[in-house]
Design a protein around this motif. Sequence first.
Motif: not given
Length: 259
Positions: A181-187, A241-251
Motif C-alpha cells: 500500500i502507498y507504492d508509487a505505482a498505486q499513487l 533524466k526523466e525527473n523521477i524520484d519516488v518510493d517503491r513500497v513492497f511487502v
Amino acid sequence: MDEDYVRQAQAALAKDTSTVPKFWVQKYRQEAAKNWDKFYKRNTTNFFKDRHWVDREFEELRYCEGSDTKKILEVGCGVGNFIFPLLEINPGLFVYACDFSPRAVEMVKSNAQYDTTRCHAFVCDLTANKLSDTMPPATIDLVSMIFVLSAIPPEKMADAIGNIYQVMAPGGVVLFRDYGIYDAAQLRFKPGSKLDENHYVRQDGTMSYYFTQDQLEVLFVQAGFQTVNVEYVIRKTVNKKENIDVDRVFVQAKFRRAD
C-alpha cells in the motif's frame, strides 16, 4: 513507513472517489488470464528484468554444498526471469514453474536454458486448476510468489493460497514479495482506474492489488500457514533524466506450512 509519506499518500488516494463500473470490474476479473496473455504477446521477453536479487533476499534459495535437491514451485513464472538466473547459480534445485498465460509458458519452454531434468513449466490458473494434478501433494519445499498474488482478483486470493498449501511439504516455506500500500505505482493511477479499495486496473486490462501487512498475513494464516515474517520493503527509484524520484513500497514475507 515514514509518517509524513503515509499522510501524503493517504491524502492523494482520498481524492480518487470514483470506481470502475461493475460491468467492467466483472469483465476485467473474468478476462485476467486473457489480458496477461496479450501482455506477453506485446512484450515477449523484453519487459521484466531477470531477478538476480532473489537469493540475496531469501537465503533459502542459496546453494548449500552437499545438500539434497530441493523442489521449488514458482507460481506466476512469466517468461522465466526468476527460473533461469536461479538454476544457473543453484544446481541443488528442481523448479516447477506455472503461469496462467499459455504464451508465457511457451516462452519459458523455448528458452535455450530450459532443461527438463531441472525444471517443468506448465499452464495453471491457481484459482481454478489443482496444482496436485501436476505434482504430488505435500512434496514442495519452497514456493516463490513474486508479484503474483496482486494480479489475482481479491475474492479468489484465498483459493490460490489454499491450492499452494496442498502441494507444500510440512515445513515448506512460501517466499513472498508483492506491491505494498502507498507504492508509487498505486499513487500514479489516474481517476477511473480504481476497481475497489487498493485494487486497480492498468490501461492494458491487467489488474494490481496493493497489500497491507495485516491483510496479507490474515490471508495466509486463514489458509493454515504460520507467519515467519512480514515487512514493508522501501526502495527509492531515481531517474534524473526523466525527473523521477519516488518510493517503491513492497511487502516481503515468509510463511511456513507447519503440519
